[in-house]
Structures are given as C-alpha cells and as structure tokens.
Write a protein that holds these residues in place. Structure first.
Motif, PDB file in Angstrom:
ATOM      1  N   ALA A  76       3.563   5.223   9.035  1.00 28.73           N
ATOM      2  CA  ALA A  76       4.385   4.075   9.398  1.00 28.73           C
ATOM      3  C   ALA A  76       3.760   2.777   8.902  1.00 28.73           C
ATOM      4  CB  ALA A  76       4.579   4.029  10.909  1.00 28.73           C
ATOM      5  N   ASP A  77       3.332   2.735   7.633  1.00 26.36           N
ATOM      6  CA  ASP A  77       2.749   1.491   7.133  1.00 26.36           C
ATOM      7  C   ASP A  77       3.835   0.662   6.446  1.00 26.36           C
ATOM      8  OD1 ASP A  77       2.355   1.723   3.944  1.00 26.36           O
ATOM      9  OD2 ASP A  77       2.089   3.693   4.864  1.00 26.36           O
ATOM     10  N   PRO A  78       3.648  -0.658   6.374  1.00 27.40           N
ATOM     11  CA  PRO A  78       4.690  -1.540   5.822  1.00 27.40           C
ATOM     12  C   PRO A  78       5.061  -1.229   4.371  1.00 27.40           C
ATOM     13  CG  PRO A  78       3.028  -2.830   6.972  1.00 27.40           C
ATOM     14  CD  PRO A  78       2.527  -1.416   6.910  1.00 27.40           C
ATOM     15  N   ASN A  79       4.115  -0.838   3.548  1.00 28.14           N
ATOM     16  CA  ASN A  79       4.431  -0.558   2.149  1.00 28.14           C
ATOM     17  C   ASN A  79       5.281   0.693   2.007  1.00 28.14           C
ATOM     18  OD1 ASN A  79       2.975  -2.825   1.531  1.00 28.14           O
ATOM     19  ND2 ASN A  79       1.223  -1.736   0.696  1.00 28.14           N
ATOM     20  N   SER A  80       4.967   1.737   2.772  1.00 24.31           N
ATOM     21  CA  SER A  80       5.786   2.950   2.737  1.00 24.31           C
ATOM     22  C   SER A  80       7.190   2.669   3.253  1.00 24.31           C
ATOM     23  CB  SER A  80       5.146   4.064   3.566  1.00 24.31           C
ATOM     24  OG  SER A  80       3.967   4.524   2.960  1.00 24.31           O
ATOM     25  N   GLU A  81       7.263   1.868   4.294  1.00 23.97           N
ATOM     26  CA  GLU A  81       8.570   1.516   4.852  1.00 23.97           C
ATOM     27  C   GLU A  81       9.388   0.723   3.835  1.00 23.97           C
ATOM     28  OE1 GLU A  81      10.547  -0.585   8.786  1.00 23.97           O
ATOM     29  OE2 GLU A  81       8.384  -0.706   8.506  1.00 23.97           O
ATOM     30  N   ALA A  82       8.757  -0.231   3.140  1.00 23.49           N
ATOM     31  CA  ALA A  82       9.463  -1.020   2.127  1.00 23.49           C
ATOM     32  C   ALA A  82       9.928  -0.123   0.976  1.00 23.49           C
ATOM     33  CB  ALA A  82       8.563  -2.130   1.599  1.00 23.49           C
ATOM     34  N   ALA A  83       9.078   0.799   0.556  1.00 24.87           N
ATOM     35  CA  ALA A  83       9.457   1.715  -0.526  1.00 24.87           C
ATOM     36  C   ALA A  83      10.600   2.626  -0.094  1.00 24.87           C
ATOM     37  CB  ALA A  83       8.247   2.538  -0.970  1.00 24.87           C
ATOM     38  N   ALA A  84      10.557   3.106   1.149  1.00 19.78           N
ATOM     39  CA  ALA A  84      11.634   3.960   1.660  1.00 19.78           C
ATOM     40  C   ALA A  84      12.944   3.187   1.735  1.00 19.78           C
ATOM     41  CB  ALA A  84      11.269   4.518   3.034  1.00 19.78           C
TER      42      ALA A  84
END
Length: 149
Positions: free
Chosen positions: A52-60
């Motif tokens: 649940a990190d911000p970069n993974s969330e942005a990429a998703a």
C-alpha cells in the motif's frame, strides 16, 4: 517507459496519483492501441504487489485509466491480474484496496478474464493471513462479476 515511471513517482505528491492517472489516460488515448499496450507493460513493474505505498497506488490508478481507454487492450492479462489482485485482496487500507479494485475494473470491462482470474483469487485468499480484514465495497463490486460466471 518514462511516462510510466513518472506516473508512479507522482504518488509521493499531493494529488499526484490523480494527475498521473489523467496523464496516463491522455497518453494512451493519443498513442493508439500499440502505444497503450506498451504503457501497460511499463506500468506493471511500478506496482509492488500487495503493498500500500503511494507509488504503487499511483501506478495502479494510472494502469486502470489506461485499461479504460477504448481499444487499449493488453496481451498480458495474467500479468495485470498478478499485479492488481494482491492490492485488491491483501491490502488492509480500504482506500488503497479501492484504488486497486477500480484499476482491475478497467481490465474486467475490457477483456474476458474469468478463466485467468478465478484461480489467482483462490490462491491469494488461501495464502491470506487468517486474521484478514474485510473487503472494500469496490472490491466486492469487481469480484462479483469475476466469480459469478
């Protein structure tokens, strides 16, 4: 590849994920099916599975927007499922799980993924910690069509 990296890195700034999603969708709309497929392939490694990190969330979020572009098909349906399903099912932060669920919705609407999704969902649920939490409403919305066929 640079667009995908920029989209993921935007997750660290306020409103970055939303801006990244808009950029990714506009880019995919402009470059056609082949360019959109390349963007999808470049976004996948930017997602840390089940985190649940911000970069993974942005990429998703960006991935979901690209998948929602008409004609933006992917030849890597299984890879998209492998990237998104852990975020849908294993992330305990409901807002993040909702983001991953919405991204998966783009794939569900654009491809026949039932045969590929069902065993992955079962495997993830079997491996989930026993004290697991609840599913976000968006997670249920995306899973019902996958499991009801």
């Amino acid at each position: 590849g640079q667009v995908a990296i920029a989209c993921a890195q935007a997750g660290g700034s306020p409103d970055g994920a939303e801006s990244a999603a808009r950029v990714a969708k506009a880019w995919a709309s402009a470059v056609g099916a082949e360019g959109a497929a390349e963007l999808i392939d470049a976004l996948l490694p930017q997602i840390e599975k089940g985190r649940a990190d911000p970069n993974s969330e942005a990429a998703a979020r960006a991935l979901g927007e690209v998948l929602s572009v008409p004609g933006a098909a992917t030849s890597s349906t299984e890879e998209v499922l492998d990237a998104l399903l852990p975020g849908v099912l294993l992330v305990t932060d409901e807002a993040v799980a909702t983001t991953f669920s919405q991204a998966l919705q783009g794939l569900v609407q654009s491809a026949d993924v039932v045969d590929a999704a069902a065993p992955r969902i079962a495997e993830l649920l079997d491996a989930a910690p026993a004290e697991g939490g609840h599913l976000a409403p968006a997670t249920l919305e995306v899973l019902v069509p996958l499991l009801s066929r």
